[in-house]
Design an enzyme around this catalytic site. Structure first.
Site, PDB file in Angstrom:
ATOM      1  N   TYR A  72       2.609  10.136  -0.624  1.00 50.76           N
ATOM      2  CA  TYR A  72       3.729   9.640   0.177  1.00 50.76           C
ATOM      3  C   TYR A  72       5.076   9.944  -0.469  1.00 50.76           C
ATOM      4  O   TYR A  72       6.108   9.915   0.204  1.00 50.76           O
ATOM      5  CB  TYR A  72       3.633   8.124   0.388  1.00 50.76           C
ATOM      6  CG  TYR A  72       2.434   7.634   1.153  1.00 50.76           C
ATOM      7  CD1 TYR A  72       1.563   8.515   1.791  1.00 50.76           C
ATOM      8  CD2 TYR A  72       2.160   6.275   1.233  1.00 50.76           C
ATOM      9  CE1 TYR A  72       0.455   8.042   2.480  1.00 50.76           C
ATOM     10  CE2 TYR A  72       1.057   5.798   1.927  1.00 50.76           C
ATOM     11  CZ  TYR A  72       0.205   6.687   2.541  1.00 50.76           C
ATOM     12  OH  TYR A  72      -0.893   6.206   3.211  1.00 50.76           O
ATOM     13  N   HIS A  85      -7.866   9.417  -1.602  1.00 45.85           N
ATOM     14  CA  HIS A  85      -7.171   9.468  -0.319  1.00 45.85           C
ATOM     15  C   HIS A  85      -8.000  10.122   0.789  1.00 45.85           C
ATOM     16  O   HIS A  85      -7.838   9.799   1.968  1.00 45.85           O
ATOM     17  CB  HIS A  85      -5.846  10.218  -0.485  1.00 45.85           C
ATOM     18  CG  HIS A  85      -4.795   9.832   0.479  1.00 45.85           C
ATOM     19  ND1 HIS A  85      -3.459   9.783   0.173  1.00 45.85           N
ATOM     20  CD2 HIS A  85      -4.866   9.458   1.782  1.00 45.85           C
ATOM     21  CE1 HIS A  85      -2.753   9.412   1.236  1.00 45.85           C
ATOM     22  NE2 HIS A  85      -3.601   9.215   2.225  1.00 45.85           N
ATOM     23  N   LYS A 135      -3.079   5.661  -3.919  1.00 46.82           N
ATOM     24  CA  LYS A 135      -4.150   6.624  -3.658  1.00 46.82           C
ATOM     25  C   LYS A 135      -3.923   7.911  -4.434  1.00 46.82           C
ATOM     26  O   LYS A 135      -2.781   8.352  -4.603  1.00 46.82           O
ATOM     27  CB  LYS A 135      -4.211   6.936  -2.160  1.00 46.82           C
ATOM     28  CG  LYS A 135      -4.229   5.714  -1.261  1.00 46.82           C
ATOM     29  CD  LYS A 135      -4.159   6.119   0.201  1.00 46.82           C
ATOM     30  CE  LYS A 135      -3.816   4.919   1.078  1.00 46.82           C
ATOM     31  NZ  LYS A 135      -2.401   4.503   0.952  1.00 46.82           N
ATOM     32  N   ASP A 185       0.837  -1.195   0.000  1.00 42.59           N
ATOM     33  CA  ASP A 185       0.000   0.000   0.000  1.00 42.59           C
ATOM     34  C   ASP A 185       0.873   1.247   0.000  1.00 42.59           C
ATOM     35  O   ASP A 185       1.709   1.432   0.883  1.00 42.59           O
ATOM     36  CB  ASP A 185      -0.899   0.010   1.239  1.00 42.59           C
ATOM     37  CG  ASP A 185      -1.647   1.326   1.379  1.00 42.59           C
ATOM     38  OD1 ASP A 185      -2.675   1.496   0.697  1.00 42.59           O
ATOM     39  OD2 ASP A 185      -1.198   2.192   2.165  1.00 42.59           O
TER      40      ASP A 185
END
Length: 294
Positions: free
Chosen positions: A50, A108, A75, A45
């Site tokens: 990120y 997200h 996401k 994931d």
């Protein structure tokens, strides 16, 4: 390695236990993911926000595993919401990951202050699904009211709602709303890591007397007990770590079961105190950021 898996509401099968890379710096992400894949994880994931999708892709290629053996989930960040923008967000993520198809693509945040953009973004996910560019679509941090508003407009029910769930914040109403639509609840911060580094006033789940007592009873660590709690309740969980010992420990949860009384004890630890940000507080003005092309 375990064969425990969950069938999503669209028939796609996903490993129940995954490996997360939230707040994992890019320079250590590849090594961490490679180690996770070596240990046996087959669900990874990540997220555009990120900043480490590229490194996840590097680890996937370095592992030598066939592409169809690893379930990749990422996401779309709020800055890329909107129909055309979200279609392009797929291109950015797929390019960084180095894959033609993403197994699960999710929104997200619900972005309540610009929910029309959220709806348009989800319509783009539906298009990507219809075109075979993704195998499943979902959402993250959606509360029951957000989910209800989305379902009024959606033609495809999300397969997953990834939310903060751990013994101190189990969000039963969210889980109930998900279950009513056969949406899988997937836990981020599943072992309450957020209670260790953010002062929620509840203390850390790792030091909870009830959890440590159960761990002693079953001969496992508190983290392993909490992950087993998720799996037996039918949730997906995505713990994260950059330490090889912890990465392996978190995967070693398939050789024991918790008794009903132990499950109920952990269920009873909910404090109602959220560790992460309130979904209502996520706005473009405060949290918007450009997601690079490459």
């Amino acid at each position: 390695m375990s064969d425990e898996a969950i069938k999503l509401n669209n028939g796609v099968t996903m490993p129940a236990l995954g490996f997360g890379v939230f707040q994992t710096p890019p320079d250590v992400t590849a090594a961490s993911v490679e180690e996770a894949l070596r240990v046996g994880y087959r669900l990874i994931d990540t997220a555009a926000a990120y900043g480490n999708e590229r490194e996840v892709g590097q680890a996937l290629r370095a592992s030598g595993l066939p592409r169809d053996e690893v379930f990749i989930e990422t996401k779309v960040w709020i800055s890329d919401y909107g129909y055309d923008q979200t279609l392009h967000a797929f291109d950015k993520s797929a390019g960084k990951l180095g894959v033609d198809q993403i197994d699960l693509l999710i929104l997200h945040q619900p972005l309540p202050t610009a929910f029309a953009r959220t709806i348009d973004a989800y319509r783009a996910l539906e298009t990507l699904l219809a075109d075979g560019k993704v195998r499943a679509i979902g959402v993250s941090n959606f509360m029951p009211d957000h989910l209800a508003r989305l379902l009024e407009r959606a033609t495809v029910v999300p397969t997953v709602n990834q939310v903060e769930v751990h013994p101190y914040f189990s969000q039963p109403e969210v889980q109930k709303a998900d279950a009513a639509q056969s949406i899988l609840t997937q836990a981020w911060s599943p072992i309450g890591g957020i209670t260790s580094y953010r002062d929620t006033g509840t203390g850390s789940t790792f030091d909870d007397p009830a959890i440590t007592a159960i761990a002693a009873q079953v001969g496992k660590t508190p983290a392993q007990v909490m992950l087993r709690w998720h799996l037996q309740a039918g949730r997906s969980a995505i713990p994260k770590s950059v330490t090889p010992k912890r990465i392996a420990e978190n995967f070693d949860v398939f050789d024991f079961e918790l008794a009903d009384t132990q499950m109920q004890t952990i269920d009873g630890l909910d404090t109602g105190v959220r560790g992460g940000p309130e979904p209502e507080a996520i706005t473009l003005e405060t949290f918007g950021r450009d997601i690079p092309e490459a």
